[in-house]
Design an enzyme around this catalytic site. Structure first.
Site, PDB file in Angstrom:
ATOM      1  N   LYS A 162      46.430  33.172  48.277  1.00  0.00           N
ATOM      2  CA  LYS A 162      45.608  31.965  48.153  1.00  0.00           C
ATOM      3  C   LYS A 162      45.646  31.104  49.412  1.00  0.00           C
ATOM      4  O   LYS A 162      44.715  30.348  49.679  1.00  0.00           O
ATOM      5  CB  LYS A 162      46.006  31.182  46.918  1.00  0.00           C
ATOM      6  CG  LYS A 162      45.683  31.963  45.660  1.00  0.00           C
ATOM      7  CD  LYS A 162      45.749  31.156  44.398  1.00  0.00           C
ATOM      8  CE  LYS A 162      45.224  31.956  43.208  1.00  0.00           C
ATOM      9  NZ  LYS A 162      46.059  33.132  42.885  1.00  0.00           N
TER      10      LYS A 162
HETATM   11  C1  LIG Z   1      45.587  34.244  42.171  1.00  0.00           C
HETATM   12  C2  LIG Z   1      46.280  35.559  42.297  1.00  0.00           C
HETATM   13  C3  LIG Z   1      45.674  36.760  41.890  1.00  0.00           C
HETATM   14  C4  LIG Z   1      44.322  36.816  41.210  1.00  0.00           C
HETATM   15  O1  LIG Z   1      43.265  36.475  42.069  1.00  0.00           O
HETATM   16  P1  LIG Z   1      41.822  36.113  41.464  1.00  0.00           P
HETATM   17  O2  LIG Z   1      41.048  35.606  42.614  1.00  0.00           O
HETATM   18  O3  LIG Z   1      42.081  35.052  40.417  1.00  0.00           O
HETATM   19  O4  LIG Z   1      41.252  37.342  40.864  1.00  0.00           O
HETATM   20  C5  LIG Z   1      46.349  37.962  42.107  1.00  0.00           C
HETATM   21  N1  LIG Z   1      47.585  37.974  42.660  1.00  0.00           N
HETATM   22  C6  LIG Z   1      48.199  36.830  43.053  1.00  0.00           C
HETATM   23  C7  LIG Z   1      49.570  36.923  43.637  1.00  0.00           C
HETATM   24  C8  LIG Z   1      47.585  35.591  42.893  1.00  0.00           C
HETATM   25  O5  LIG Z   1      48.207  34.459  43.277  1.00  0.00           O
END
Ligand SMILES: *Cc1c(COP(=O)(O)O)cnc(C)c1O
Length: 471
Positions: free
Chosen positions: A113
């Site tokens: 993120k």
């Molecule tokens: C947020 C997250 C996801 C999922 O991503 P999306 O964009 O919601 O599909 C997968 N793995 C980790 C470690 C995350 O923080």
């Protein structure tokens, strides 16, 4: 470039207008009115660019209301080796022949993120200064999103963050990461309750239009277009690293929850990046896998949402999925409105299995899917460590497990690494019988001084706290 709503609202907006907003006025999600196509010559030229400059090239196709020099400077300020751990920013590592991991979790909070949120922090600061405005971000988190938002917004002028988390429910590492921030503009509120209580408070505060206006309440949730757009860049970067010529194709496998990450892959593919398959990998919360297998999209009740060892994918509905369905339906806003507005509301599901468009999800858009369970997650972590000496986190393990089920000879599979194992230490110990490695700079963070306020699960209490701290 103009932006439209997936639910057919006639109004068109520019990038900086939607940057600080959430949903469109009709409850839809914003999308660009078309996807710019990248030709051969351009893609060949992009092969030589540094990540920050590649980001600028892609972003400038979608943003025409920030001067080019400013946008380039924002990209260079964001995507630096000091922030993301290497000059490559999103480096590729090989496992067995034809299978790669793309490292997206070497930013400040060790999860993917950061790739988008760090840019969002700089865009927010830039746009708020230009308008002479301030914004108070209110959010709820059970882990990765909250810490990524706080590390992106810390010290930013014109921005305050009020982040609610369920008291005592995050992992020790996640708590240490968030609560050790000493920046005056970051407020951690540990709510006596569960994650749903936190989310209900955010909804209640946001529903109070007068309060929302007076205190300029905003969000940074995953439906923000700027976040999705920033994620498009690493699909290009991954492709460029895995191939030598534009005649080659690759597939991506994406650990998925809210469909934000893999939706960025869809956008990259629509722009003409030679992507063969987009593999949607889920955990036991298989809302998305069910759709891509059967054509039925069925939102789960809280009671049917499992707490798993890949918790950032524990979702009951996928908030970005509407963007893809809008494209799948030939960008029919009225139909998207009837599926996501009316039908989901009334029946909690919709069914496209009998509709000819459903077959296009795979045939025309390249989507395939699969799921991974706790036992499979442990086995994948063990196998990857013993064969390659590489330690992967639980979410990445789901991506790798499902990605391998969709291998095609001659087409590289790039698995997106969405977090580092240190964030989910308990499961790593269960799989490997040892603690995960701790990256430099994270030694002893559990014993740093903490800034956190424990409060009751009460929206009025949260409003009072915000009012007190927005002098
Ligand atoms: C947020 C997250 C996801 C999922 O991503 P999306 O964009 O919601 O599909 C997968 N793995 C980790 C470690 C995350 O923080």
């Amino acid at each position: 470039m103009q932006y439209l709503s997936t639910r057919g609202h006639p109004e068109r907006r520019r990038f900086c207008e939607i940057l600080l907003e959430g949903l469109a006025p009709d409850g839809g999600l914003y999308l660009p009115e078309r996807y710019p196509r990248i030709d051969e010559v351009t893609l060949a030229r992009w092969r030589t660019l540094a990540y920050a400059d590649l980001a600028f090239e892609i972003l400038s196709l979608y943003i025409d209301d920030i001067p080019a020099d400013d946008l380039r400077a924002l990209c260079r300020k964001t995507y630096r080796a000091e922030v993301f751990g290497s000059a490559a920013i999103a480096p590729l590592r090989g496992l067995e022949s034809g299978v790669y991991l793309e490292g997206l979790s070497n930013g400040p909070t060790l999860a993917f993120k950061d790739m988008a949120m760090q840019l969002l922090g700089n865009l927010f600061e830039y746009e708020l200064a230009r308008r002479g405005e301030a914004l108070n971000i209110l959010g709820a988190t059970s882990g990765d999103t909250g810490s990524a938002a706080e590390y992106a917004m810390r010290g930013k002028k014109g921005v305050r963050v009020f982040m609610l988390s369920p008291d005592g429910r995050m992992s020790p590492f996640q708590k240490a990461q968030m609560f050790s921030l000493q920046d005056a503009n970051i407020h951690n509120l540990a709510v006596r309750g569960v994650f749903d209580d936190c989310q209900d408070i955010v909804k209640a505060v946001s529903a109070d239009a007068a309060f929302k206006r007076k205190y300029r309440i905003g969000t940074v949730n995953s439906i923000n277009w700027a976040r999705l757009m920033a994620q498009v860049v690493y699909y290009f970067a991954g492709y460029i690293q895995a191939t030598r010529s534009n005649a080659e194709r690759v597939s991506f496998s994406v650990p998925s929850g809210n469909f934000g990450n893999v939706c960025a892959g869809h956008v990259a593919r629509m722009m003409g990046l030679p992507i063969e398959r987009l593999v949607v990998a889920t955990n036991e919360n298989d809302v998305l896998d069910e759709f891509f297998r059967t054509g039925v999209y069925r939102v789960r009740a809280s009671a049917d949402t499992h707490e798993t060892s890949s918790p950032s994918m524990d979702i009951s509905k996928a908030s970005n999925f509407e963007r893809f369905v809008f494209d799948l339906l030939g960008r029919d806003g009225a139909r998207t409105q009837s599926l996501f507005g009316a039908q989901l509301m009334a029946q909690g599901r919709f069914d496209l299995s009998a509709d000819p468009v459903f077959a296009q999800a795979a045939q025309r858009y390249g989507f395939v899917s699969g799921k991974s369970t706790h036992a499979e997650r442990l086995a994948t972590i063990r196998d990857t460590f013993s064969r390659f000496g590489v330690m992967i986190d639980t979410h990445t393990a789901d991506g790798l497990k499902v990605g391998r089920e969709h291998l095609k000879p001659g087409t590289p599979m790039i698995v997106l690494e969405t977090a580092l194992p240190i964030k989910f230490a308990q499961t790593i110990v269960e799989a490997l019988g040892r603690e995960p490695e701790r990256p430099a700079g994270f030694e002893g963070i559990e014993s740093l001084p903490r800034r956190v306020q424990v409060i009751d699960a009460d929206a009025d209490r949260v409003k009072a706290y915000i009012a007190e701290h927005c002098a």
